[in-house]
Design an enzyme around this catalytic site. Structure first.
Site, PDB file in Angstrom:
ATOM      1  CB  CYS A  50      -0.934   0.012   1.207  1.00  0.00           C
ATOM      2  SG  CYS A  50      -2.082  -1.381   1.216  1.00  0.00           S
ATOM      3  CB  CYS A  75     -16.858   4.031   3.375  1.00  0.00           C
ATOM      4  SG  CYS A  75     -16.849   2.268   3.539  1.00  0.00           S
TER       5      CYS A  75
HETATM    6 FE1  SF4 Z   1      -1.770  -2.449   5.656  1.00  0.00          FE
HETATM    7 FE2  SF4 Z   1      -4.090  -1.083   5.570  1.00  0.00          FE
HETATM    8 FE3  SF4 Z   1      -2.815  -1.874   3.312  1.00  0.00          FE
HETATM    9 FE4  SF4 Z   1      -4.036  -3.658   4.896  1.00  0.00          FE
HETATM   10  S1  SF4 Z   1      -5.014  -1.977   3.705  1.00  0.00           S
HETATM   11  S2  SF4 Z   1      -2.048  -3.921   3.921  1.00  0.00           S
HETATM   12  S3  SF4 Z   1      -3.545  -2.815   6.925  1.00  0.00           S
HETATM   13  S4  SF4 Z   1      -2.106  -0.351   4.841  1.00  0.00           S
END
Ligand code: SF4
Length: 260
Positions: A206, A231
């Site tokens: 991410c 959302c």
């Molecule tokens: Fe990490 Fe949030 Fe990405 Fe999941 S969505 S991998 S918790 S940053």
């Protein structure tokens, strides 16, 4: 003394020296305070200061989402060796994680904003909340100069999102330059990914490096456009409206009450 009653404490001034704020907080809350860090630059400054003040006898925890960069684990090893600090790694609940990834796949965050929020909830928010429920105070690396959303960060405040415990931001009034000056002067170890163009370092899938001129935020969840940030909503058969995130979370936590 209750942490929920902030007036019971003699708090340091808003722009007090960072070392003085840390010394006060660690002395006031003793074994009921911990530093939380993701091992970015501000967190490393706080760790270095705390290690100098305590000889390494300080509680530190970090969220190990299971999806961190290997370079983050390498830096944790460096922190352990250099400062003698035992970093507590908080993991997601195994049952919640297994159910989430079984239902939606390991890379659900790329599907839509609701699934990305669900992943953060299971891997970060819920482990953090469980930990903070055991503390009277926590120390974080927030700074006012990190953007408009953090412009009013207080050095010490009550954290009403986490049961009214005390939240301490010793570097609240520091600039980015002050952080890096401290790091250079004290030879503090830093995350290798800064040298590879990452302005902000989170989970590996991410975060990405940014190009010159891009905002640091552009490297986080880069596949989401601003229009996607809200959302989605979910209409139930009886016409009720709930967020898609709430629906997903209930599917992952079928037997668990929503309250954390
Ligand atoms: Fe990490 Fe949030 Fe990405 Fe999941 S969505 S991998 S918790 S940053």
């Amino acid at each position: 003394m209750s942490a929920a009653n902030g007036s019971a404490y003699s708090w340091p001034a808003r722009d007090a020296k960072a070392e003085d704020v840390l010394r006060w907080a660690l002395g006031e809350f003793r074994d009921k305070i911990a530093i939380t860090t993701s091992f970015q630059a501000t967190g490393m400054v706080i760790l270095d200061m705390a290690a100098c003040l305590t000889g390494g006898n300080v509680k530190v925890f970090s969220l190990d989402t299971g999806r961190l960069h290997n370079e983050t684990y390498e830096l944790i090893e460096q922190v352990r060796r250099r400062y003698g600090i035992q970093v507590e790694l908080l993991h997601p609940d195994g049952g919640e994680l297994s159910r989430m990834t079984s239902l939606y796949g390991p890379n659900l965050f790329y599907d839509d904003i609701s699934r990305r929020r669900l992943c953060c909830e299971i891997r970060k928010v819920r482990p953090l909340n469980r930990k903070l429920a055991t503390l009277d105070a926590w120390i974080v690396g927030l700074r006012r100069s990190q953007g408009a959303a953090r412009g009013d960060v207080e050095t010490v405040t009550l954290d009403h999102d986490h049961g009214g415990i005390v939240k301490v931001s010793p570097l609240a009034h520091w600039t980015e330059d002050e952080v890096w000056d401290y790091i250079k002067r004290n030879d503090v170890p830093t995350h290798k990914l800064y040298d590879m163009g990452y302005p902000s370092i989170g989970c590996a899938p991410c975060t990405r490096p940014t190009k010159p001129g891009e905002s640091p935020r552009a490297g986080r969840w880069w596949w989401e456009s601003d229009a996607d940030k809200e959302c989605g909503i979910h209409i139930s058969p009886d016409g009720g409206v709930r967020s898609s995130f709430d629906v997903l979370l209930e599917e992952v936590l079928p037997a668990t009450p929503r309250a954390r």
